[in-house]
Scaffold this active site. Sequence first.
Site, PDB file in Angstrom:
ATOM      1  N   GLU A  43       0.908  -1.077   0.141  1.00 37.71           N
ATOM      2  CA  GLU A  43       0.008   0.005   0.046  1.00 37.71           C
ATOM      3  C   GLU A  43       0.876   1.163  -0.273  1.00 37.71           C
ATOM      4  OE1 GLU A  43      -1.011   0.569   4.561  1.00 37.71           O
ATOM      5  OE2 GLU A  43      -2.178  -1.233   3.917  1.00 37.71           O
ATOM      6  N   TYR A  54       6.296   1.268  -9.075  1.00 38.42           N
ATOM      7  CA  TYR A  54       5.081   0.104  -8.689  1.00 38.42           C
ATOM      8  C   TYR A  54       5.224  -0.396 -10.310  1.00 38.42           C
ATOM      9  CZ  TYR A  54       6.389   1.254  -3.655  1.00 38.42           C
ATOM     10  OH  TYR A  54       7.098   1.478  -2.163  1.00 38.42           O
TER      11      TYR A  54
END
Length: 146
Positions: A103, A115
């Site tokens: 997260e 990411y």
Amino acid sequence: MKIELLSPHDITRLVQIEQQANPYPWQHSAFVSSFADSYFSYKLLDDSGEIQGFYFAQLILEQLELFNICVATDMQGRGYGKTLLQHFLQEGRSRGATDAFLEVRSTNHSAIALYEKCGFSKTGVRKNYYVQGDNKADAVLMAIAM
């Protein structure tokens, strides 16, 4: 640069890196508690042996989770975050992980881009998850099948 296992003796330097690089840094106690058995953590060392980055992860059954990844402010923009992230994924695979999760603060656009570049996809949002003083930010949930 080389990557080695972290030890609790490294915490002082980790806190220093985290406080300089992150507007909402982990506290010393969070680092201390992240050396439990199910966690694995690595550091990125420069040629002089100085820690310039790190990550903390946990593997439970086949699910790998990234808890923290950070590169020293003066070393950012050189691909070291990607190096650490790829190491995290490789290490997870070698330990039997089939999926990885993380997260990230919704306002951390550079981390989200990294990411996604490494294959993670957005899977959800936790509204107002991160709180710092009067400020709140969503957490973007991300995952990758390995």
